[in-house]
Design an enzyme around this catalytic site. Structure first.
Site, PDB file in Angstrom:
ATOM      1  N   TYR A  28      95.586 123.965  69.467  1.00 35.05           N
ATOM      2  CA  TYR A  28      96.991 123.655  69.744  1.00 35.05           C
ATOM      3  C   TYR A  28      97.960 124.644  69.082  1.00 35.05           C
ATOM      4  CZ  TYR A  28      95.298 118.985  71.124  1.00 35.05           C
ATOM      5  OH  TYR A  28      94.651 117.934  71.732  1.00 35.05           O
ATOM      6  N   HIS A  33     104.517 122.891  72.102  1.00 34.33           N
ATOM      7  CA  HIS A  33     104.690 121.642  71.350  1.00 34.33           C
ATOM      8  C   HIS A  33     104.546 121.856  69.839  1.00 34.33           C
ATOM      9  CE1 HIS A  33     105.655 117.627  72.337  1.00 34.33           C
ATOM     10  NE2 HIS A  33     104.458 117.087  72.464  1.00 34.33           N
ATOM     11  N   ASN A 126     107.438 112.226  71.976  1.00 33.48           N
ATOM     12  CA  ASN A 126     106.578 111.241  71.309  1.00 33.48           C
ATOM     13  C   ASN A 126     106.603 111.341  69.792  1.00 33.48           C
ATOM     14  OD1 ASN A 126     105.738 109.931  73.620  1.00 33.48           O
ATOM     15  ND2 ASN A 126     104.021 111.320  73.965  1.00 33.48           N
TER      16      ASN A 126
END
Length: 219
Positions: A28, A33, A126
């Site tokens: 990631y 993000h 989120n």
């Protein structure tokens, strides 16, 4: 100088908590993000902070910027469970929401744009949603525009895909460096000047698609 609102941690020194949002793990690391993690890494490096200390649910580093104690926090419990590590750290160090900043990606800002505000909605992000759930909404958000995907592209896939080489060279590297260079203004709570100086140092590329609500943030 005096602490904003005279908030002292238990060591009797002025402290702020700066949180970067992202997902843990190398797969990631370069995602849109994860721009919050990228910003914290730059700040830790530029200001010679302590090495990152890995806890059960977060990584922490600390140092001084402009004479103020800054604690950097990366929640490591995946984006949608960011709230508890932030709330636990704020509680442990007795840091009020006024002295907490969260750096995060925002798909409703054009790529390379930056906005800063206190409170407001999570807009579907989120990470912010979970922080709101665990400690309310009164913290500061540094919204880093990552642009929107094409109409036929899934938003989740977009924010979980890597910045392209071109994005990095066009604006991302310059923006992260500018945020770090101007962050002493954040220790003085001079949020407006911080935002305008970052925009001056690292102008966003022109011709970006951007939604107009402004309050809504990405995933």
């Amino acid at each position: 100088g005096a602490c904003p609102l005279n908030v002292l941690n238990q060591k009797g020194t002025c402290a702020m908590l700066w949180v970067g949002l992202g997902n843990p793990g190398s797969s990631y690391a370069k995602n849109r993000h994860n721009v919050g993690f990228m910003v914290l890494d730059q700040i830790a490096s530029d200001y010679s902070f302590s090495d990152w200390k890995l806890g059960k649910s977060s990584a922490e580093a600390s140092g001084l910027i402009g004479g103020k104690k800054i604690r950097l926090l990366k929640p490591l419990a995946y984006m949608n469970r960011s709230g508890l590590p932030v709330a636990q750290s704020a509680h442990y160090y007795n840091i009020a929401p006024d002295n907490i900043l969260v750096f995060h990606d925002d798909i409703d800002l054009g790529a390379g744009k930056l906005r800063i505000k206190q409170g407001g909605g999570h807009g579907g992000h989120n990470g912010l949603r979970d922080i709101d759930r665990h400690m309310g909404k009164d913290y500061w958000r540094v919204r880093i525009g990552v642009g929107r995907p094409d109409i036929n592209q899934d938003v989740d896939k977009w924010v979980l895909s890597d910045f392209s080489k071109q994005e990095r060279s066009d604006w991302l590297s310059a923006l992260i460096e500018a945020i770090s260079a101007e962050c002493p203004r954040l220790t003085e709570m001079d949020m407006a000047t911080f935002a305008s100086k970052v925009a001056w140092r690292a102008p966003a590329p022109t011709g970006q698609n951007e939604t107009k609500q402004g309050d809504e943030n990405g995933l």
